[in-house]
Design a protein around this motif. Structure first.
Motif, short mmCIF file in Angstrom:
data_model
loop_
_atom_site.label_atom_id
_atom_site.label_comp_id
_atom_site.label_asym_id
_atom_site.label_seq_id
_atom_site.Cartn_x
_atom_site.Cartn_y
_atom_site.Cartn_z
N LEU A 81 -2.15 -3.84 16.40
CA LEU A 81 -0.95 -4.31 17.10
C LEU A 81 -0.25 -5.38 16.26
N ALA A 82 -1.06 -6.27 15.68
CA ALA A 82 -0.48 -7.31 14.82
C ALA A 82 0.20 -6.66 13.62
N MET A 83 -0.46 -5.68 13.06
CA MET A 83 0.09 -4.99 11.90
C MET A 83 1.44 -4.34 12.23
N LEU A 84 1.51 -3.75 13.40
CA LEU A 84 2.77 -3.10 13.79
C LEU A 84 3.89 -4.13 13.90
N ALA A 85 3.55 -5.31 14.36
CA ALA A 85 4.56 -6.38 14.43
C ALA A 85 5.03 -6.73 13.01
N GLU A 86 4.08 -6.83 12.08
CA GLU A 86 4.44 -7.16 10.70
C GLU A 86 5.32 -6.08 10.08
N GLN A 87 5.03 -4.85 10.44
CA GLN A 87 5.82 -3.74 9.92
C GLN A 87 7.21 -3.72 10.54
N ARG A 88 7.43 -4.55 11.53
CA ARG A 88 8.65 -4.49 12.32
C ARG A 88 8.87 -3.07 12.85
N ALA A 89 7.77 -2.47 13.29
CA ALA A 89 7.86 -1.14 13.87
C ALA A 89 8.85 -1.18 15.03
N ALA A 90 9.63 -0.12 15.16
CA ALA A 90 10.61 -0.10 16.24
C ALA A 90 9.91 0.00 17.58
#
Lengths: 347, 347
Positions: A123-132
């Motif tokens: 979940l943290a990684m997805l935030a870093e990726q700025r996942a839509a």
DNA sequence: CTGTTAGCGCTTTCAT
DNA sequence: ATGAAAGCGCTAACAG
């Protein structure tokens, strides 16, 4: 500072061509190349042609990352689930992948391996990726982690848990209905002495299927439902559960709340010399892979798993597109009974 | 040009905090914040603390895309396969996902849905993403598309096809050995009249397993191997193939080159009143999900599918890390026989 | 130890 | 119809 010629210098050796390289080769500015790509109408046909030639010659491929940094938008979404190797989630992943592809989104696979810490990391990684956005089939009941992701700008859709619609969209299957379907079928076949082989009632799905089973027998005062609960929902448990079901006053039908359990029961029943479905009918739940391959092709409750994945992605994309005009929805899918030989149509 | 205050202006309302926001809040420069993140040693403890506080207060999450654009590296890899819903690829995906996670790479799931055009599209997409690499379980035999991806800077590893090591790394399973294993087991059990129910020999896997079977019988002059080929490798085909196997001179053992086929054969055999394994022994191939759940738990050849996915990713990452020092390798895994009841250990 | 600054590759006003 | 230039959010020289 530059390793070589810099942006206006000559083409770097190994690296892929940049938009600037194309511009240089075509004898135009970078803006024009960009326009060819994004606003075709704005560029004259002759220029367009020259630019296209240059792009082809250099095998130019736009740098997605740079595009998105500039545009401020991301076109990737995460799919967070406990285990892709599990047929249920694999099929869901397929639905999600297809939907993502259709909408030109990139799907990041996040397999938490049934580990909460790992899920958290993803979940943290997805935030870093700025996942839509992210489609999450959550491990535990905690909602805080998900809300944090939201707050970080990642849109959400939750799978397989009926979420209060105020938080985010969700998709799930109506397990109460599924349980009812299974037992109603057995009742329609004339069975009145039915056993329910179920997992722990603390699992939402198990509780719901039980609830559905109860609803079904409630309509038939002469019917009896006895419950056997097992710790792990696998074939082994099914086999041992069945051993308690062969004596006097044995049930004439068994509803196993997943297919593994139901097949285990069937195996034990056959091993004890009983015939399925002639002596005992069996209904399972899930209709994944194994159901048709059992000792007797299994009548079972099918779930629209592919649709679950596809719809989750689509609800999430709607939220991305609509922004604040979007209203969270909880889509609940109806399961269906698939009749095979372990509990055939006619009694 | 700016929609609002600009980089040095005050914090934007809805958008996530940027590094500059943190710097402002902590009263330091962006470089210092960056150093806290990337070169912890270079910043004094007091400053570090202030910066960390600011990051926490603003819920700062680094913008991966920007980082990578600046650093020029990408930390995502693609996984291109024909169908995640298929148990084989699902398990492979799991291995790949785990390996990617361990190495802090992001895994982009590309499900080509058995469609060459779609696969092509995904390969192009991976180039646009500037993916560091891709693990591909290719649909067809064409190599050109893959080479193009290479040329665009995406490192490759190919699954499930023994590739000449000069092109790229590859991982696969030794299907010849698997075929041999299966038939050797049947021979050891005393069977001399064996039927091979196989798919089209144009499929590499089928040809290899056949080859292995031949090698095994070649060592036993008194043994006979008869071949039955089917068009589709499913249970239905297995059932119809078995009907030709029950007359006079019937084989005492059947090797089905996948589990579905073998289970279909078993079903038909049992239906014809024969006992498995007492009258006819059956061996399958694959050991996916369904093998233990069949009418008779299936003896079958297991493939290290998870390892296939994991190793493919690791070989690719090695190429990324080592650069030109990297040497392409073809890792061929050995399948293993899993003995269950359809062809038990003792004759 | 900390700040200034020049870009990564691209899009997009604004001017020509 | 085309070009010059300003950044998107971040890192890494280099200077102080």
């Amino acid at each position: 500072m530059h390793e070589d010629g810099g942006p206006a210098g000559r083409r770097r050796s190994g690296a892929p061509a940049r938009l600037a390289d194309v511009a240089l080769a075509a004898g135009v500015s970078t803006a024009t190349v960009s326009n060819v790509l994004n606003w075709p109408g704005k560029v004259g046909p002759a220029t367009t042609e020259r630019v296209r030639q240059a792009m082809a010659a250099l095998d130019y491929v736009p740098h997605e990352g740079a595009v998105r940094l500039r545009r401020g938008s991301s076109r990737s979404i995460g799919l967070v689930l406990p285990d892709v190797a599990n047929a249920f989630y694999a099929r869901m992943a397929r639905g999600a992948a297809d939907a993502a592809f259709d909408h030109h989104y990139t799907l990041i696979l996040c397999d938490s391996a049934d580990d909460a810490e790992r899920e958290e990391g993803y979940l943290a990684m997805l935030a870093e990726q700025r996942a839509a956005g992210a489609v999450v089939a959550p491990l535990g009941a905690g909602t805080a982690r998900l809300l944090r992701l939201r707050r970080r700008g990642v849109r959400l859709a939750v799978v397989d848990r009926a979420e209060p619609t105020t938080q985010s969209c969700s998709v799930s299957v109506d397990d109460v209905r599924g349980g009812r379907l299974a037992v109603e079928h057995l009742l329609a076949l004339g069975h009145r002495n039915i056993a329910l082989v179920n997992g722990a009632l603390s699992i939402r799905q198990c509780a719901d299927r039980y609830e559905g089973a109860l609803q079904a027998v409630a309509c038939r005062p002469d019917a009896r439902l006895r419950q056997v609960n097992v710790a792990t929902m696998d074939a082994e448990s099914g086999r041992s559960a069945a051993s308690g079901l062969t004596g006097a006053d044995a049930p004439t039908a068994v509803f196993g709340t997943n297919d593994q359990l139901a097949i285990g029961v069937t195996q034990a029943l056959l091993g004890a010399g009983l015939r399925v479905p002639d002596d005992v009918a069996v209904v399972g739940y899930g209709d994944l892979e194994i159901a048709p391959y059992g000792p007797v092709p299994l009548t079972t409750v099918a779930q629209p798993v592919y649709e679950l994945g596809r719809t989750a992605v689509e609800l999430m994309l709607d939220e991305i597109d609509q922004g604040d005009r979007h209203e969270h929805r909880s889509r609940v899918f109806a399961p269906e009974l698939v009749v095979r030989q372990s509990a055939p149509r006619v009694s």
